[in-house]
Design a protein around this motif. Sequence first.
Motif, mmCIF file in Angstrom:
data_model
loop_
_atom_site.group_PDB
_atom_site.id
_atom_site.type_symbol
_atom_site.label_atom_id
_atom_site.label_comp_id
_atom_site.label_asym_id
_atom_site.label_seq_id
_atom_site.Cartn_x
_atom_site.Cartn_y
_atom_site.Cartn_z
ATOM 1 N N ARG A 5 -0.151 6.629 -41.416
ATOM 2 C CA ARG A 5 -1.240 5.780 -41.892
ATOM 3 C C ARG A 5 -2.584 6.516 -41.788
ATOM 4 O O ARG A 5 -3.266 6.737 -42.767
ATOM 5 N N THR A 6 -2.912 6.917 -40.555
ATOM 6 C CA THR A 6 -4.251 7.469 -40.327
ATOM 7 C C THR A 6 -4.168 8.798 -39.587
ATOM 8 O O THR A 6 -3.448 8.917 -38.588
ATOM 9 N N SER A 20 -15.051 5.857 -30.870
ATOM 10 C CA SER A 20 -14.804 4.850 -31.913
ATOM 11 C C SER A 20 -13.661 5.266 -32.834
ATOM 12 O O SER A 20 -12.977 4.399 -33.395
ATOM 13 N N ASP A 23 -10.482 3.454 -32.136
ATOM 14 C CA ASP A 23 -10.374 1.989 -32.235
ATOM 15 C C ASP A 23 -9.213 1.643 -33.171
ATOM 16 O O ASP A 23 -9.142 2.156 -34.293
ATOM 17 N N GLY A 24 -8.327 0.812 -32.721
ATOM 18 C CA GLY A 24 -7.206 0.369 -33.559
ATOM 19 C C GLY A 24 -6.104 1.412 -33.685
ATOM 20 O O GLY A 24 -5.198 1.263 -34.516
ATOM 21 N N PHE A 25 -6.149 2.465 -32.883
ATOM 22 C CA PHE A 25 -5.128 3.517 -32.971
ATOM 23 C C PHE A 25 -3.753 2.944 -32.625
ATOM 24 O O PHE A 25 -3.595 2.254 -31.632
ATOM 25 N N ASP A 26 -2.786 3.270 -33.460
ATOM 26 C CA ASP A 26 -1.421 2.794 -33.235
ATOM 27 C C ASP A 26 -0.499 4.014 -33.256
ATOM 28 O O ASP A 26 -0.305 4.641 -34.308
ATOM 29 N N ASP A 30 -0.143 6.294 -36.511
ATOM 30 C CA ASP A 30 -1.338 7.147 -36.575
ATOM 31 C C ASP A 30 -1.099 8.439 -35.794
ATOM 32 O O ASP A 30 -0.208 8.507 -34.939
ATOM 33 N N ARG A 70 -0.288 9.722 -27.283
ATOM 34 C CA ARG A 70 -0.861 9.711 -28.630
ATOM 35 C C ARG A 70 -0.331 10.919 -29.411
ATOM 36 O O ARG A 70 -0.566 12.061 -29.007
ATOM 37 N N ASP A 128 -13.251 7.469 -43.120
ATOM 38 C CA ASP A 128 -14.035 6.471 -42.389
ATOM 39 C C ASP A 128 -14.778 7.184 -41.258
ATOM 40 O O ASP A 128 -14.165 7.576 -40.267
ATOM 41 N N ARG A 130 -17.146 6.877 -38.301
ATOM 42 C CA ARG A 130 -17.582 5.761 -37.454
ATOM 43 C C ARG A 130 -18.765 6.146 -36.565
ATOM 44 O O ARG A 130 -18.927 7.308 -36.212
#
Length: 517
Positions: A5-6, A20, A23-26, A30, A70, A128, A130
């Motif tokens: 995804r990212t 930042s 933020d929202g790291f999965d 990701d 991660r 993106d 941030r």
Amino acid sequence: MAELRTLVLVLGDQLDREASAFDGFDAAVDRVWMAEVAEESTHVWSSQPRTAVFLAAMRHFAKALQDAGRPLSYTRLDAPDNAGSLAAQLAQDIARLRPSQLVMTAPGDWRVLQAIKAVAAGAGLPLDVREDRHFYVTVREFVAHARGRKSLRLEHFYREQRRRHQVLMDGDEPAGGQWNFDADNRESFGAAGPGFLPPRAAFEPDAMTREVLALVAERFADHPGRLESFAWPVTREQALQSLDAFIAERLPLFGRYQDAMWPGDPWLYHSHLSAALNLKLLNPREVVAAAEAAWRAGQAPLASVEGFIRQILGWREYVRGIYWTRMPAYADGNALNATQDLPAWYWTGATDMACLRDALAQTLSHGYAHHIQRLMVTGLYALMLGVQPQQVHRWYLAVYVDAVEWVELPNTLGMSQYADGGLMGSKPYVATGRYIDRMGPHCKGCRYDPGQRTGERACPYTTLYWDFLMRHEALLAANPRMALQVKNLARLDAPERDAVRARADAIRRGEVGAAHG
Ligand SMILES: Cc1cc2nc3c(=O)[nH]c(=O)nc-3n(C[C@H](O)[C@H](O)[C@H](O)COP(=O)(O)OP(=O)(O)OC[C@H]3O[C@@H](n4cnc5c(N)ncnc54)[C@H](O)[C@@H]3O)c2cc1C
Ligand code: SF4
């Protein structure tokens, strides 16, 4: 491979797990991306200590990310498929990993932001960028602060931040009834010298850092600087230890000796935290809170604590605002039309001027010099010699372990070289050798005499000071803050002016100042 995804891009000066970008790291969809690339050490002739700090801290951070589960794509400098630049490496890895989007915290360097934007656009990927939460003040807030002001001055900005973040405040009033305690600070050590100085917080390189040191020594063998005494903090834990040691051992006398110099001792009462802060191993809020708490607990005087906090909540945030609101034009500033080349001995330390020799020697050994050495020794000399400011900028960006462009450029071009025509400072910082004589004992051991402006023993600073005033007399006469200096210049008769000019020309031709033998 599962769909990615990212790709979260993490640069060498973004080593914060709470940034930042995460933020929202999965971890299921990701992945983090980091790369060591030669371009970051060659776009300026980066010193060995500077490159080593970045690489060692990056590798330790990568390990911490992996330990935290991660997923990470990490390219080492010596990897066979290393593409050599951030842009080329990223493009190569995007083609391989095929992410749907890129995310990053705003970088500290305008050049890098442009390069990454171009790669994202080329790959047709959304990027993106941030907000960097590390800083107290966003670029947008700085713009709002600057709007409508005729001139930008640190003092207004700093007071605004003290109020807004309730730092060193008693209600609406500044703690101790004053915003600024400069008058209590800035002594020299006197003839007796500093006496006992607490040892620097030093960290024995571990296996990972030793591997980096060997790599840098081999790969960048012809780059300036040395690695034998490398002891910088390269992990968050070490950075926190450095902070604790500073607060307990140095902060109480920080303000008093903030401007003092002493031959052979680079560390004095400074914090040496700039690299850890700029790599984001430390957060400025925890540094400021620790300093304020020391004062509130009666462990450090207010004058020292205020002086220290002003550097971080004031100057550090202020120069970032200047950088991001003025780039890219800011980098080309040359308000004084300076064209001289930087003397080659800035890269080796081979000068017969005692103050400069000492500042350069420690710069090359450690990648460190304190603020007054940067401003009033190396910077002052380059300014008065008339060195082209972009050459001065490249030198400062290359040699210091804390050098990242957002903080280095405004300090060099603006504060030190007056290349922005007075945006950062209301006047050029110029002085004779007598200033250096007041702040430490270097002149006692120097072949030159700070009290003489002409003749064989004339201190080059003193000659160049008068030469600077003559060369820029018309401009300076229009600046009320330079009135006294311009008035003193008027006392110089024509033969004396000629003698100063002749000596300054000899300095510029390199006949004075370089070490011989
Ligand atoms: C020509 C020139 C170039 C400079 N280049 C850099 C650079 O590349 N990177 C850098 O971090 N600082 C730079 N500075 C600012 C300052 O000299 C260093 O931050 C300081 O010497 C670092 O040592 P220290 O951590 O012991 O600082 P201390 O004296 O202990 O100060 C505490 C902290 O305040 C901050 N600070 C102090 N002065 C400034 C300032 N003028 N601007 C921004 N932050 C400041 C730093 O984060 C520093 O760690 C430069 C100054 C000049 C005059
Ligand atoms: S005499 Fe001049 S060059 Fe020598 S140490 Fe003093 S200021 Fe520096």
